[in-house]
Structures are given as structure tokens and as C-alpha cells.
Design an enzyme around this catalytic site. Structure first.
Site, short mmCIF file in Angstrom:
data_model
loop_
_atom_site.label_atom_id
_atom_site.label_comp_id
_atom_site.label_asym_id
_atom_site.label_seq_id
_atom_site.Cartn_x
_atom_site.Cartn_y
_atom_site.Cartn_z
N SER A 18 62.58 45.29 -2.20
CA SER A 18 63.14 44.34 -3.17
C SER A 18 63.21 45.07 -4.51
CB SER A 18 62.26 43.08 -3.20
OG SER A 18 62.88 42.07 -3.94
N HIS A 45 66.81 43.00 -0.97
CA HIS A 45 67.19 41.79 -1.70
C HIS A 45 68.15 42.17 -2.81
CE1 HIS A 45 62.96 40.09 -0.62
NE2 HIS A 45 63.80 40.07 0.41
N ASP A 138 57.92 38.96 0.83
CA ASP A 138 58.80 39.03 1.99
C ASP A 138 58.57 40.36 2.70
OD1 ASP A 138 60.79 38.25 3.76
OD2 ASP A 138 62.40 39.13 2.56
#
Lengths: 194, 271
Positions: A18, A45, A138
Site C-alpha cells: 500500500s 492499493h 490488509d
């Protein structure tokens, strides 16, 4: 259907990241040279703009072909697949891709957890997952699933991550096989070359 | 994460078909398995056997099951540039028709149907349009029937609306009440709502535009081809077929007599 000469991948490497992960990718991908025996999937992401900028950016860094993962594509070795924005990427038992627009997971679509977990079921101990820098958790559940299914877990060393939260959560939750700083990550990628 | 095994999924698929007539045989297994697992966990079943028994015998639970294992995520003006293309290149070509018939197949809770109604309204064509909105799930259609959507989404939808070329304000089309946006009755009047299963139901009308977005990604190639043939039968010559951003008719059996519009949006015209 067109016949392909590229064999299905036996082994799969998935890189999840991310915030702060793009720089790492830009550093490690130049280490890769064709042919690579694994298939590689990158789940990062980003804003859900439907464009191919990431694919182009990463293509410029390696001789390995980079393409966006498309639904029902067979997973082939020596290709780097980018998960398209605003879709989750799942993997079918016959080693093809499925795209999915279901609810965000950990506020994210694509979600790293979804792809790690789905791949873990299909690739078992032929799966390697790398989790990079990021500001949410995540990927951690997905790493657990990969571990349960015999996969190999690599986490970016939190000290070398721009945003250490994601690697830290991973290390707290599971025993990673390797925790690598940037130089060690580069070495790992250099050794993927056949 | 995946507590449900492949064999369990197969058992449920058989039950659904044999007992209830829902055919999930040609659905993407990875997505089904993930969603069935999530439902099993959310509803706290002590064992798979009990879960299966509930699906087999409880018709109310069956509806919940079908709604939960199919994906019902949607938004207004999803992919705004797609709507811009509809607005600028498709709808003007429909304007001369005495009646404009549009089919939204797999429309879920109807956010995209309302978006289309707004486009038609702004083109001054809504009064002579009929929007057929169908889905496999009766419960999501009930939500659409009310024309009420969460107010919390309106900021995003409003951005989408403007990116799609909208020049009014989205808020002109709804009244805010508590946490809900209640859309104007006039938009809903031209929407005809009905259940329809793309797997098993046949063509029911002829349309100038069929919109089916992010439904086919859950189907295997065979089922995709079957649905493309159904769309082909239901589409007038010179009509349009509009799909989701990652879907294509390129490898299907109908591709020969369809031409994609001249940009990268997933809209094809039957020629």
C-alpha cells in the site's frame, strides 16, 4: 481460443503493498530478467482511476512482460500481472483469473487479503507472498491463509519500509519465513531469474 | 479464510438447482466459494451440515443466501466516462425512436438505472422511455422500487455525475431526509422492475440498449456465450450493448456483427 506457447505457471509470487510500496517495486523490478520461472502478481492499493499508468510505469523497469490481469486469463510464468483498480482478483482452481467487484475489504479494492487467500487455496506450497510498506492491515489475513496452506511468507523489514504499519502487523500476527530489507529484497528478485 | 471446501460448494450448487431451481453451475467458483464462506461465518453456523440443511429447507434463508452469494455492489454513474459516452454518443442516436426501450440486466439495487433515467431526463427523452430493470434477487429489486439510496454516498455520486458531463446538480433529483436520499418520483415512473434470471429465463422484449455491467465476470465462458446470445436476440439492429469495464464480447460467438464504439468504453453496436 488462441493457443499459447507460454506454459501455465507452477509457482506464483504475489506482491502486496500500500502506501510507500511503489518505490520498493521500482527498485526491485529492474533486478528481474526474462525468463522468470514464476508468475508474478502485484496487488497495490491506489485510487480507482481506470488507467494503465501503473502498468506502464512498471513495464519501463523490467524486461519481463507486465500486463493488467484480465478475467479468465490463464496464469502463465514469466509474466507480471497488475491487479486492475477497483476490482478484487481471485484465482480459480484451473489457474485462471476471476475479477470481482464485491464489497471493499479493509477499505480496499483490490484487497491484498482476497488475492493472497484465494491463491493460497490453489497454489498451496507453490505460493510465495511478499507484503510491503503500507498504512493498514490488509494482507495480514491473507498471509495467514498462505502460511496455513504451506506457502512462503516474506515481509519487508519495518525499518526499511516507508510506512511500517503493514509489515509490523504481519510480523505480529504470523511467523514470516523472511523479513528482508531493501537490499535483501533486491537480492531475492535477482535470484528469481532462471 | 475459506472454511467451506470445494466439495461443499458443489453440494450446495446441486441443492440449489435440484430443490430450488437456481442454477449456479456455471458461476465463477472462486467468487462463490469466498462468498459462501463469508456467509457461513457471518451467520455463525456450527457446522456445514446445518448450513446446508437451512439452505435446503428454509425458503426465507434461501433468499438471503442467493442475495449474499451474488454480488450486489453498485453505484450511481459508476465509471463516469462510460456514462459520458452514453450521454454523448449513444442516447442522441436513440432520440428519434417513438419509444426507447432499455434493459438493465442484473441491475442490483438500481443505482445505475436511476443514473440512466437522469441521462434520459436531461436529454428530454425520459417521457418516451421505458427502463426494464431486472435481477435474480427479489430483495434488491424491492430496494430499487423505493428509489431511496444512502445519503452518505451522494458526495461520490455527485462527483461521478459531474465527471459524466452532468451540468445540473445531482441534488436537484432527490430530497434528503435523515440519512437517505429520496429520488424524485418522476425518475422512477419509467422504470419497470422484474425478477429475471440470466441463466434460465429467456428474452422478453426487444431493446435499443442493453446494459449489463459486472455481471458476466462471474460467469464461465459457456454461460457468457449463452447470455450474449440472449442479448443478441433481445437487441434491435443498430441497438447498443454496454458491459462493465473489464468485460468484452471479443471472444464470444456474437462478436462478428458487433462493432465497438471508437473509444475504449465497453459499448458495442449491433450492425
Amino acid at each position: 481460443m488462441e493457443k499459447s506457447v507460454v506454459p501455465f505457471a507452477d509457482e506464483l509470487l504475489i506482491i502486496g503493498g500500500s502506501a510507500g510500496s511503489l518505490d520498493v517495486l521500482l527498485q526491485v523490478l529492474p533486478e528481474l530478467r526474462v525468463p522468470v520461472s514464476k508468475a508474478i502478481i502485484i496487488v497495490v492499493h491506489r485510487k480507482n482511476i481506470n488507467d494503465l499508468i501503473l502498468t506502464e510505469l512498471l513495464s519501463a523497469k523490467t524486461t519481463v512482460p507486465v500486463k493488467e490481469a484480465e478475467e479468465k486469463d490463464p496464469i502463465q510464468q514469466n509474466i507480471i500481472y497488475i491487479v486492475p483498480p477497483d476490482y478484487h482478483l481471485l484465482i480459480e482452481n484451473d489457474k485462471t483469473f476471476s475479477l470481482d467487484v464485491s464489497e471493499k475489504v479493509n477499505y480496499s479494492r483490490p484487497s491484498i487479503d482476497v488475492t493472497f487467500s484465494s491463491a493460497a487455496e490453489v497454489f498451496g506450497n507453490k505460493l510465495t507472498c511478499i507484503l510491503l510498506s503500507g498504512a493498514n492491515a490488509d494482507g495480514v489475513e491473507g498471509l495467514k491463509a498462505a502460511k496455513r496452506n504451506g506457502g512462503t511468507i516474506i515481509v519487508q523489514h519495518p525499518d526499511s519500509a516507508e510506512i511500517p504499519y503493514m509489515p509490523l502487523q504481519a510480523i505480529k500476527a504470523i511467523e514470516a519465513d523472511y523479513v528482508l530489507n531493501d537490499e535483501e529484497l533486491k537480492d531475492y528478485f535477482a535470484r528469481l531469474n532462471v | 479464510m475459506f472454511i467451506i471446501k470445494d466439495e461443499d460448494v458443489e453440494l450446495l450448487i446441486n441443492d440449489l438447482l435440484e430443490i430450488h431451481g437456481y442454477d449456479f453451475t456455471n458461476y465463477s467458483k472462486a467468487s462463490l466459494k469466498r462468498r459462501i464462506s463469508n456467509l457461513f461465518i457471518t451467520d455463525r453456523f456450527p457446522s456445514f451440515a446445518e448450513f446446508r440443511y437451512k439452505v435446503r429447507t428454509d425458503n426465507d434463508y434461501l433468499l438471503r443466501f442467493v442475495e449474499q452469494v451474488t454480488v450486489n455492489v453498485t453505484e450511481m454513474f459508476r465509471d463516469p466516462l462510460f456514462y459520458k459516452t452514453l450521454r454523448e454518443e449513444v442516447i442522441p442516436n436513440l432520440a428519434a425512436r417513438p419509444i426507447i426501450r432499455i434493459w438493465h440486466a442484473g441491475c442490483s439495487t438500481g443505482e445505475e438505472v436511476y443514473s440512466m433515467a437522469i441521462l434520459l431526463k436531461e436529454a428530454n427523452l425520459l417521457h418516451k422511455s421505458l427502463l426494464y430493470a431486472t435481477d435474480i434477487n427479489p430483495s434488491v429489486l424491492e430496494k430499487m422500487r423505493k428509489g431511496i439510496f444512502p445519503l452518505s454516498q451522494m458526495k461520490q455520486y455527485s462527483e461521478n455525475y459531474h465527471t459524466s458531463g452532468g451540468t445540473s446538480s445531482l441534488s436537484d433529483y432527490y430530497t434528503a431526509q435523515y440519512e437517505w436520499a429520496i429520488f424524485n418520483k418522476s425518475l422512477g415512473e419509467k422504470i419497470v422492475i422484474s425478477t429475471h434470471n440470466l441463466v434460465s429465463d429467456s428474452s422478453f422484449n426487444e431493446f435499443q440498449l442493453i446494459v449489463c455491467r459486472n455481471v458476466l465476470i462471474y460467469f464461465d465462458k459457456d454461460l457468457q456465450n449463452k447470455v450474449f446470445r440472449l442479448f443478441d436476440q433481445s437487441l434491435e439492429t443498430l441497438g447498443y450493448l454496454a458491459l462493465g469495464s473489464k468485460e468484452t464480447i471479443k471472444f464470444s460467438s456474437i462478436t462478428a456483427h458487433y462493432r465497438q464504439l471508437g473509444n475504449k468504453e465497453k459499448i458495442w453496436r449491433k450492425v
